[in-house]
Design an enzyme around this catalytic site. Structure first.
Site, PDB file in Angstrom:
ATOM      1  N   GLY A  62      11.628 -48.521 -28.728  1.00  0.00           N
ATOM      2  CA  GLY A  62      12.307 -49.266 -27.680  1.00  0.00           C
ATOM      3  C   GLY A  62      11.541 -49.204 -26.387  1.00  0.00           C
ATOM      4  O   GLY A  62      10.370 -48.812 -26.337  1.00  0.00           O
ATOM      5  N   GLY A  63      12.216 -49.600 -25.298  1.00  0.00           N
ATOM      6  CA  GLY A  63      11.558 -49.657 -24.008  1.00  0.00           C
ATOM      7  C   GLY A  63      11.125 -48.300 -23.505  1.00  0.00           C
ATOM      8  O   GLY A  63      10.107 -48.183 -22.813  1.00  0.00           O
ATOM      9  N   LYS A 116      13.132 -38.409 -29.890  1.00  0.00           N
ATOM     10  CA  LYS A 116      12.666 -39.510 -29.054  1.00  0.00           C
ATOM     11  C   LYS A 116      11.467 -39.027 -28.238  1.00  0.00           C
ATOM     12  O   LYS A 116      11.554 -38.019 -27.525  1.00  0.00           O
ATOM     13  CB  LYS A 116      13.767 -39.994 -28.111  1.00  0.00           C
ATOM     14  CG  LYS A 116      13.298 -41.091 -27.149  1.00  0.00           C
ATOM     15  CD  LYS A 116      14.351 -41.420 -26.105  1.00  0.00           C
ATOM     16  CE  LYS A 116      15.529 -42.136 -26.735  1.00  0.00           C
ATOM     17  NZ  LYS A 116      16.496 -42.581 -25.692  1.00  0.00           N
ATOM     18  N   ASP A 136      25.516 -47.652 -20.559  1.00  0.00           N
ATOM     19  CA  ASP A 136      24.890 -48.579 -21.508  1.00  0.00           C
ATOM     20  C   ASP A 136      25.597 -48.521 -22.856  1.00  0.00           C
ATOM     21  O   ASP A 136      24.965 -48.494 -23.907  1.00  0.00           O
ATOM     22  CB  ASP A 136      23.410 -48.263 -21.665  1.00  0.00           C
ATOM     23  CG  ASP A 136      22.626 -49.444 -22.286  1.00  0.00           C
ATOM     24  OD1 ASP A 136      23.118 -50.587 -22.203  1.00  0.00           O
ATOM     25  OD2 ASP A 136      21.545 -49.209 -22.838  1.00  0.00           O
TER      26      ASP A 136
END
Length: 691
Positions: free
Chosen positions: A23-24, A42, A136
């Site tokens: 992802g970003g 991550k 989010d």
């Protein structure tokens, strides 16, 4: 997804096995620890690692994720925000996202939709109680695990009240699920912003599309701020709640607690399946006496991690051991809350093997048949009475002896604080034998040793009649006192008024209440328990980096009265608890640590797959059993803490009680385990059946 060329072989000592996604912020890998536990790790993209703002956001994500502790969030296992490429590892949950689930199978059916709503509401409650705003919440950040949804990715969350890291002009979030204030005044986005996202996610789950969807993200953002949501296809029963969540003004949206109350009242859980018939007792079933432990309230549960041996429906060991169960026993579940009650409390229970006795929430006391869960008698509390599942100085139930159940309650007084009482009930009939005001009591065969209201005197109360045998004054005016020990040796542990962090410790002669010795120590000592006649204490660190944590044990020498400090090998976030001859430290994220009370050394340190794991109780083969507030049960190896199995289904819809204290151990009668779950649910299961 396989690893790509150039991917590292390991991160932080964890071997990488595959890519889970990118992802970003970075790449998420499937990793495995040395013990075999699977993690989702991550790792941020290298081009961002030197960006001060990005690194600040990552630090914030790690801090937020560590602070959150709940049944429906993913716990952080390890992280390094200072690495060349910062990384964070959480327990891996093998489940599709809500977005993938809807794309594959369409909108959720009613029962699944309700389960999602309850799970997300509880997740938001846990997140907000930790002082965090997610910011989010969207279908891609909700995993649809078998035992309930899990909220993940705190990448743009922030601690409530902290300085925002969002730069001017940069939108942080996903427009179809963002609140109006996130788009127009992002620095003002608080907990109510997550409630707006909750409503948008529910609408998506029910219809397959967002309530503000349009052809471009810009048009979507305008609709979020100014337009009305499209809720035409949202089920009528759920639509009023979604409408309230999507209110433009934050103050008009419900809180997570209000969401849960609405869901329980307006969309109650479906009735549980009929209980199975009585189990036929095995021929010549071998009976043995089980060690009886008076347990207290049980609190909350965590996500299921890959690598934990979950047993699917119908799974059985090849050669199950012969169970030692009460005659006529079968698995049962009983809700003790009164009809219409929205109590989220836990029942506190004890047993004398002949029966199970519980108090809490709506009852002063209840007697249950241990074989069937049938209520044999009950003493409901009145509207002015509060029966607390746990008190700072002990459990709601002091215990059972000589045909009596001794329990705490708090009764309202006009124009005054609630008055704490100790009451004795006849275990056969439920009749009240006696009731006296008292702050704290210890039940022994000699009677009940109690500290009186106001912390000025203490006394011995006769079991048979409730009369005072002797009364003695406390040496020093105290803010709080507790009695610890048994009939042969008692200890008073008090906080002298106005002298914190001092602690007054005294040994009391049970025959007449006189102190054989007393001494004041310059530490904020808290009793842990009594082992081999020695009082074990601990103390919270009052300043510095470890403020609020527990880094040492203390014992008092029997002759010199010198205070001995035993350093703990690892700091604990809450006081260790003595169970048998070991200390246990339960953590909010499901971690459980076993500690030697004699050396302070860590015997083992395990991350379990239930949130807010309870203290353990030992079965007849030595296996340790613990539970969560939702009523899931885990079995642990006593030597290593490794999970042997975990029950799949919770016993209650909710997960977290209003009481934040550690969860005491479940009860065992042979192979029959007894425990409570939130909403005053009490249940029993056979630990050899492994449900």
């Amino acid at each position: 997804m396989v690893l790509h060329a150039g991917d590292p072989a390991e991160v932080g000592g964890y071997a990488l096995e595959a890519r889970l996604g990118s992802g970003g912020m970075g790449v998420v890998y499937l990793a495995r620890s040395a013990s075999g536990r699977r993690l989702a790790v991550k790792v941020v993209h290298s081009q961002y690692a030197d960006d001060p703002e990005f690194r600040g956001r990552f630090r914030q994500e790690v801090a937020a994720a560590r602070r959150v502790s709940g049944a429906f969030t993913a716990p952080v296992v390890d992280a390094d925000a200072d690495a060349a490429r910062p990384w964070m590892g959480a327990l891996y949950i093998p489940a599709p996202t809500l977005g993938e689930r809807v794309a594959d199978r369409g909108p959720l059916p009613p029962d699944d939709l309700r389960e999602l709503a309850v799970g997300l509401a509880e997740a938001l409650r846990d997140i907000h109680h930790a002082g965090v705003v997610h910011r989010d919440l969207k279908p891609a950040n909700v995993l649809m695990a078998d035992d309930g949804p899990r909220v993940i990715d705190f990448g743009i969350s922030r601690a409530a009240g902290s300085e925002s890291l969002t730069q001017t002009g940069r939108i942080m979030g996903t427009p179809p699920f963002m609140s109006p204030e996130q788009l127009s005044r992002p620095r003002e986005a608080g907990p109510a912003s997550d409630t707006f996202s909750f409503g948008a996610v529910l609408a998506f789950a029910a219809t397959g599309r967002g309530p503000f969807d349009s052809d471009s993200p810009y048009e979507t953002a305008i609709r979020v701020v100014q337009g009305e949501p499209d809720l035409a296809d949202v089920p009528a029963g759920l639509r009023p709640l979604v409408e309230r969540c999507l209110a433009k003004a934050p103050e008009d949206r419900p809180t997570p607690d209000q969401l849960l109350a609405w869901l329980r009242t307006e969309l109650p859980a479906p009735a549980p399946p009929p209980e199975p018939g009585p189990r036929q007792p095995a021929r010549a079933r071998r009976r043995r006496r089980a060690a009886l432990a008076a347990g207290g309230a049980l609190l909350a549960g965590l996500l299921t991690a890959a690598g934990v041996p979950l047993l699917a429906d119908g799974d059985e060991p090849a050669a199950p051991p012969r169970a030692d169960l009460p005659a006529g026993w079968h698995a049962w579940r009983r809700t003790l809350a009164q009809p219409g009650s929205v109590s989220n409390s836990l029942a506190s229970c004890a047993t004398d093997r002949a029966a199970l006795y519980c108090v809490g929430g709506d009852h002063r006391a209840v007697r249950l048949d241990p074989a069937t869960g049938k209520v044999l008698w009950s003493r409901p509390s009145d509207a002015r009475e509060a029966v607390s599942p746990a008190r700072s100085s002990g459990d709601a139930i002091a215990g059972t002896t000589a045909g009596l159940l001794v329990a705490h309650s708090e009764r309202a007084a006009r124009g005054d604080d609630p008055v704490p009482y100790l009451s004795a009930y006849d275990t056969r009939t439920g009749a009240t034998r006696w009731s006296v005001p008292a702050e704290h009591g210890v039940l022994t065969s000699a009677g009940v040793f109690a500290v009186d209201r106001g912390w000025k005197t203490y006394r011995l109360i006769g079991l048979a009649d409730g009369r005072t045998r002797w009364t003695a004054p406390l040496e020093t005016a105290a803010e709080e006192c507790g009695i610890w020990g048994g009939a042969d040796r008692l200890h008073l542990v008090c906080t002298p008024r106005g002298r914190y962090p001092a602690t007054r410790v005294a040994e009391v002669n049970p025959a007449d209440g006189r102190a054989t010795w007393s001494r004041t120590y310059r530490e904020p000592l808290e009793p842990v328990g009594v082992l081999d006649g020695t009082l074990i204490l601990t103390a919270a660190v009052t300043e510095g980096a470890d403020e609020g944590s527990y880094t040492a044990l203390y014992t008092v020498h029997p002759t010199t009265r010198a205070l001995r400090r035993i350093p703990l090998a690892a700091a604990a976030p809450r006081p260790p608890a003595l169970v048998g001859d070991r200390l246990y430290v339960p953590y909010g994220n499901g971690r459980l640590r076993a500690v030697s009370p004699r050396t302070g050394n860590t015997l083992w340190d395990a991350i379990t797959s239930v949130e807010n794991v309870s203290l353990p109780a030992a079965g007849r083969d030595g296996t340790l059993y613990a539970t969560s507030g939702s009523g899931r049960v885990i079995a642990l190896d006593p030597g290593t803490g490794a999970e042997r199995w975990v029950s799949r289904r919770p016993q209650a819809d909710d997960e977290q009680s209003s009481n934040g204290d550690p969860l005491p151990a479940p009860l065992l009668i042979g192979d029959a385990l007894y425990a409570s779950a939130v909403s005053e649910v009490v249940f029993s299961l056979d630990v050899t059946h492994r449900v």
